[in-house]
Scaffold this motif. Structure first.
Motif, PDB file in Angstrom:
ATOM      1  N   MET A   1     -37.557  51.763 -40.792  1.00 22.57           N
ATOM      2  CA  MET A   1     -37.708  52.671 -41.926  1.00 22.57           C
ATOM      3  C   MET A   1     -38.736  52.138 -42.924  1.00 22.57           C
ATOM      4  O   MET A   1     -39.305  52.899 -43.680  1.00 22.57           O
ATOM      5  CB  MET A   1     -36.359  52.862 -42.621  1.00 22.57           C
ATOM      6  CG  MET A   1     -35.368  53.622 -41.768  1.00 22.57           C
ATOM      7  SD  MET A   1     -33.827  54.026 -42.605  1.00 22.57           S
ATOM      8  CE  MET A   1     -33.207  52.428 -43.099  1.00 22.57           C
ATOM      9  N   HIS A   2     -38.954  50.853 -42.906  1.00 22.87           N
ATOM     10  CA  HIS A   2     -39.887  50.228 -43.842  1.00 22.87           C
ATOM     11  C   HIS A   2     -41.332  50.560 -43.476  1.00 22.87           C
ATOM     12  O   HIS A   2     -42.176  50.732 -44.357  1.00 22.87           O
ATOM     13  CB  HIS A   2     -39.658  48.713 -43.819  1.00 22.87           C
ATOM     14  CG  HIS A   2     -40.201  47.990 -44.985  1.00 22.87           C
ATOM     15  ND1 HIS A   2     -41.515  47.604 -45.076  1.00 22.87           N
ATOM     16  CD2 HIS A   2     -39.607  47.572 -46.127  1.00 22.87           C
ATOM     17  CE1 HIS A   2     -41.697  46.977 -46.212  1.00 22.87           C
ATOM     18  NE2 HIS A   2     -40.562  46.947 -46.871  1.00 22.87           N
ATOM     19  N   CYS A   3     -41.634  50.657 -42.197  1.00 24.56           N
ATOM     20  CA  CYS A   3     -43.006  50.891 -41.726  1.00 24.56           C
ATOM     21  C   CYS A   3     -43.601  52.186 -42.289  1.00 24.56           C
ATOM     22  O   CYS A   3     -44.701  52.148 -42.857  1.00 24.56           O
ATOM     23  CB  CYS A   3     -43.064  50.920 -40.202  1.00 24.56           C
ATOM     24  SG  CYS A   3     -42.436  49.454 -39.383  1.00 24.56           S
ATOM     25  N   PRO A   4     -42.932  53.332 -42.142  1.00 22.70           N
ATOM     26  CA  PRO A   4     -43.522  54.573 -42.668  1.00 22.70           C
ATOM     27  C   PRO A   4     -43.745  54.517 -44.184  1.00 22.70           C
ATOM     28  O   PRO A   4     -44.739  55.058 -44.677  1.00 22.70           O
ATOM     29  CB  PRO A   4     -42.498  55.653 -42.300  1.00 22.70           C
ATOM     30  CG  PRO A   4     -41.783  55.095 -41.128  1.00 22.70           C
ATOM     31  CD  PRO A   4     -41.723  53.614 -41.366  1.00 22.70           C
ATOM     32  N   ALA A   5     -42.850  53.859 -44.890  1.00 20.57           N
ATOM     33  CA  ALA A   5     -43.025  53.748 -46.341  1.00 20.57           C
ATOM     34  C   ALA A   5     -44.276  52.938 -46.668  1.00 20.57           C
ATOM     35  O   ALA A   5     -45.030  53.286 -47.581  1.00 20.57           O
ATOM     36  CB  ALA A   5     -41.796  53.101 -46.971  1.00 20.57           C
ATOM     37  N   ASP A   6     -44.499  51.860 -45.917  1.00 18.97           N
ATOM     38  CA  ASP A   6     -45.706  51.056 -46.127  1.00 18.97           C
ATOM     39  C   ASP A   6     -46.963  51.847 -45.784  1.00 18.97           C
ATOM     40  O   ASP A   6     -47.964  51.774 -46.499  1.00 18.97           O
ATOM     41  CB  ASP A   6     -45.659  49.771 -45.288  1.00 18.97           C
ATOM     42  CG  ASP A   6     -44.716  48.738 -45.856  1.00 18.97           C
ATOM     43  OD1 ASP A   6     -44.238  48.903 -47.004  1.00 18.97           O
ATOM     44  OD2 ASP A   6     -44.448  47.744 -45.147  1.00 18.97           O
ATOM     45  N   MET A   7     -46.908  52.617 -44.698  1.00 19.76           N
ATOM     46  CA  MET A   7     -48.076  53.421 -44.313  1.00 19.76           C
ATOM     47  C   MET A   7     -48.382  54.463 -45.388  1.00 19.76           C
ATOM     48  O   MET A   7     -49.554  54.679 -45.724  1.00 19.76           O
ATOM     49  CB  MET A   7     -47.847  54.081 -42.956  1.00 19.76           C
ATOM     50  CG  MET A   7     -47.923  53.093 -41.805  1.00 19.76           C
ATOM     51  SD  MET A   7     -47.791  53.858 -40.181  1.00 19.76           S
ATOM     52  CE  MET A   7     -46.026  54.006 -40.006  1.00 19.76           C
ATOM     53  N   GLU A   8     -47.353  55.092 -45.934  1.00 24.74           N
ATOM     54  CA  GLU A   8     -47.560  56.078 -47.004  1.00 24.74           C
ATOM     55  C   GLU A   8     -48.160  55.411 -48.237  1.00 24.74           C
ATOM     56  O   GLU A   8     -49.046  55.983 -48.885  1.00 24.74           O
ATOM     57  CB  GLU A   8     -46.236  56.742 -47.365  1.00 24.74           C
ATOM     58  CG  GLU A   8     -45.748  57.728 -46.337  1.00 24.74           C
ATOM     59  CD  GLU A   8     -44.416  58.341 -46.711  1.00 24.74           C
ATOM     60  OE1 GLU A   8     -44.056  58.329 -47.915  1.00 24.74           O
ATOM     61  OE2 GLU A   8     -43.734  58.831 -45.806  1.00 24.74           O
TER      62      GLU A   8
END
Length: 79
Positions: free
Chosen positions: A20-27
């Motif tokens: 779940m952390h990955c998409p937040a970082d990409m955004e």
């Protein structure tokens, strides 16, 4: 034995957290690139490469590696 069980439960629960952390970082990277892109073309290119690599790792299920790569991109953007 109890410690081993706790370790495995913790390991299993941490994987979805990384996922779940990955998409937040990409955004966050995308927002920073849009609002305040680096003036140095070499840094911009490196951030874009790291972001793409992080997304590929995320899709491959390698979430801890993805978080690391995306973190490097964020560090470059926030300098």
């Amino acid at each position: 034995m109890r410690r081993i069980a706790i370790f495995f439960v913790t390991a299993l629960l941490s994987t979805p957290l990384f996922a779940m952390h990955c998409p937040a970082d990409m955004e966050r990277i995308d927002a920073l690139l849009e609002s305040n892109p680096p003036s140095d073309p070499a840094v911009l290119e490196r951030v874009q490469e790291l972001r793409a690599e992080g997304e590929s790792l995320h899709k491959a299920g390698k979430h801890s590696e993805s978080v690391e790569v995306l973190g490097e991109a964020l560090t470059l953007l926030e300098e």
